[in-house]
Scaffold this active site. Structure first.
Site, PDB file in Angstrom:
ATOM      1  N   ASP A   1      -9.652  -3.293 -43.317  1.00 34.22           N
ATOM      2  CA  ASP A   1     -10.574  -3.049 -44.430  1.00 34.22           C
ATOM      3  C   ASP A   1     -11.520  -4.252 -44.531  1.00 34.22           C
ATOM      4  O   ASP A   1     -11.467  -5.168 -43.706  1.00 34.22           O
ATOM      5  CB  ASP A   1      -9.799  -2.798 -45.738  1.00 34.22           C
ATOM      6  CG  ASP A   1      -9.089  -4.030 -46.249  1.00 34.22           C
ATOM      7  OD1 ASP A   1      -8.666  -4.853 -45.405  1.00 34.22           O
ATOM      8  OD2 ASP A   1      -8.963  -4.201 -47.470  1.00 34.22           O
TER       9      ASP A   1
ATOM     10  N   SER B   1     -12.916  -6.143 -51.277  1.00 36.36           N
ATOM     11  CA  SER B   1     -11.999  -5.477 -50.331  1.00 36.36           C
ATOM     12  C   SER B   1     -12.654  -4.285 -49.634  1.00 36.36           C
ATOM     13  O   SER B   1     -13.631  -4.441 -48.927  1.00 36.36           O
ATOM     14  CB  SER B   1     -10.727  -5.074 -51.068  1.00 36.36           C
ATOM     15  OG  SER B   1      -9.806  -4.527 -50.192  1.00 36.36           O
TER      16      SER B   1
ATOM     17  N   ASP C   1      -7.036  -7.758 -45.452  1.00 32.16           N
ATOM     18  CA  ASP C   1      -5.633  -7.946 -45.832  1.00 32.16           C
ATOM     19  C   ASP C   1      -4.832  -6.723 -45.378  1.00 32.16           C
ATOM     20  O   ASP C   1      -3.614  -6.742 -45.350  1.00 32.16           O
ATOM     21  CB  ASP C   1      -5.454  -8.224 -47.338  1.00 32.16           C
ATOM     22  CG  ASP C   1      -6.171  -7.234 -48.233  1.00 32.16           C
ATOM     23  OD1 ASP C   1      -6.838  -6.318 -47.707  1.00 32.16           O
ATOM     24  OD2 ASP C   1      -6.078  -7.380 -49.461  1.00 32.16           O
TER      25      ASP C   1
ATOM     26  N   ASP D   1     -11.847  -6.991 -46.314  1.00 32.89           N
ATOM     27  CA  ASP D   1     -11.394  -8.386 -46.374  1.00 32.89           C
ATOM     28  C   ASP D   1     -10.137  -8.609 -45.537  1.00 32.89           C
ATOM     29  O   ASP D   1      -9.517  -9.677 -45.601  1.00 32.89           O
ATOM     30  CB  ASP D   1     -11.186  -8.841 -47.817  1.00 32.89           C
ATOM     31  CG  ASP D   1     -10.048  -8.103 -48.506  1.00 32.89           C
ATOM     32  OD1 ASP D   1      -9.770  -6.940 -48.127  1.00 32.89           O
ATOM     33  OD2 ASP D   1      -9.438  -8.670 -49.426  1.00 32.89           O
TER      34      ASP D   1
END
Ligand code: MG
Length: 446
Positions: free
Chosen positions: A240, A97, A244, A242
């Site tokens: 961010d 992440s 999400d 990744d």
């Protein structure tokens, strides 16, 4: 109930070749393959340097359990989750992440597209510790395929749940910073399909995150903020690593707190009697918005998978966290940065107002966040606090939320570090600071 030892709030994370070795990644892969016992498992990664190493170790191990692996290349975590949901197969995401570039992680996704719950994490960990893996004969070993249809499927899925024609007509000017991460291709592509005028920053996949730190905080978004200060754009968007999560900058270059963007998006996504889910750490602004719209607000423990599960169980329309993680039920039950940016463009198109003007409608609360070292076990601290403040109203959904005359303070132990987090909120900054200081001082002297 047993709590997971290796899985943190977002999968198993560590530094590759140190904690997260190829051998350990294979052990995790074998455990996940054995646990799901599925025909196929989808796998994707973010842009990190170690992505291929970890992914191939995990994939190889999954094949040994007799499961086929569908390789989806670099993708935002929610795009993998959307694929899992649509194709009813479990998934594995290789990502850390927003963590610094030296980290990586392994996250397991259920065949409904949601992150696996703690009980399942414990079951996978039991397999990791016992090493009781499924080990198939040579002629049943899984096969490795790739599928390149996933990006179109994901983008079309998002475009189908918003008013795409209306957004297109607006021809928004957008600056987007994908931070060298997994959304480098998908989010700019989505914006093109919305007929936006786009300036993309850090849309080169770079696993060293050499342009900026991956966490979308104002101090990491100075380039984007400076571009927005030219006042040539309707909105600034950042993800961010990744993707999400999604945060926004208004047309004047002001960073918008995640609580505010969440409240704004919720306000224009719900109707009377709808249900909204958020962790106890969220601002009361959301409570006020739900009251105003005659909607029901459910508070949960902190953690996106927990919010997602509560949304499913309560048929909630929308949910989310203060860090820019928003879950839109019509699309899928997980945080999704591209869905979040689409909901924001959708409301801008419908309301026909500038973002800064719309934000003025959101109740203004001030939140102070701090932390102190945890010197003893949480259950002892818990006893001390509940005894000391027994005359105050408290809520125990997650940690201890204490209500004072003009606001509240949430005191909870961190899941990953030996600290206690203290969030205080009030309508005015002085009270928020006062409450925060009071509890910090008490906790420091315990
Ligand atoms: Mg993330």
């Amino acid at each position: 109930m047993k709590t997971p030892q290796l899985f943190g709030t977002n999968g198993i994370r560590g530094v590759p070749n140190d904690y997260l070795t190829t051998e350990f990644s294979m052990t995790i892969g074998k455990a996940i393959g054995t646990f799901f016992n599925a025909k196929k498992i989808a796998i994707a990664r973010d842009t990190r340097v170690s992505g291929n190493m970890i992914l191939l170790s995990v994939a190889s191990a999954v094949l040994s359990t007799g499961t086929d692996v569908i390789y989806l290349d670099i993708l935002p975590t929610p795009a993998l989750q959307y694929y899992c949901k649509n194709h009813k197969m479990p998934g594995i995401m290789i990502t850390a992440s927003h963590n610094p570039p030296q980290y990586n992680g392994i996250k397991a996704i259920d065949s409904d597209g949601t992150e696996i719950d703690e009980e399942k994490e414990v079951e996978i960990e039991d397999l990791i510790f016992s090493k009781k893996f499924k080990n198939v004969p040579w002629n049943e070993i899984g096969q490795y395929y790739s599928d390149n249809t996933v990006i179109n499927e994901y983008i079309n899925g998002i475009m189908n749940v918003v008013d795409t024609d209306k957004i297109k007509k607006k021809k928004f000017s957008v600056a987007i910073d994908t931070g060298n991460g997994a959304s480098y291709f998908t989010s700019p592509l989505l914006l093109s399909k919305f007929d936006c005028h786009i300036v993309s920053l850090n849309a080169n996949p770079d696993g060293k995150f050499s342009s900026r730190n991956s966490e979308p905080k104002p101090e990491n978004l100075t380039d984007l903020i400076n571009i927005m200060k030219t006042k040539k754009f309707d909105i600034g968007i950042a993800h961010d690593g990744d993707a999400d999560r999604c945060v926004f900058i208004d047309e004047n270059g002001n960073f918008i707190d995640g609580d505010k963007s969440l409240s704004l998006i919720v306000k224009y996504s719900i109707n009377k009697n709808d249900t909204v889910v958020t962790p106890v750490s969220s601002s009361d602004a959301l409570k006020d918005i739900c009251k105003e719209k005659d909607a029901k607000l459910i508070s949960t423990r902190v953690g996106a998978p927990i919010v997602a599960r509560a949304m499913i169980n309560n048929k909630a329309v929308i949910g989310g966290e203060e860090n820019g993680g928003i879950i839109y039920g019509k699309h899928q039950y997980c945080r999704d940065g591209a869905m979040t940016l689409s909901l924001m463009l959708n409301l801008l198109a419908n309301q026909n107002k500038k973002l800064s003007e719309l934000l003025k409608e959101i109740p203004d609360y001030k939140m102070v966040k701090s932390s102190v070292e945890r010197k003893k076990e949480w259950n002892e601290i818990y006893k001390d606090i509940t005894e000391k403040y027994k005359n105050k109203k408290m809520d125990f959904t997650d940690g201890i939320k204490i209500y004072d005359d003009n606001g509240w303070t949430l005191i909870r132990p961190s899941g990953t570090e030996k600290i206690i987090r203290i969030f205080s909120e009030s309508k005015n900054m002085d009270d928020a600071v006062k409450y925060n200081n009071e509890y910090i001082n008490y906790l420091k002297n315990l």
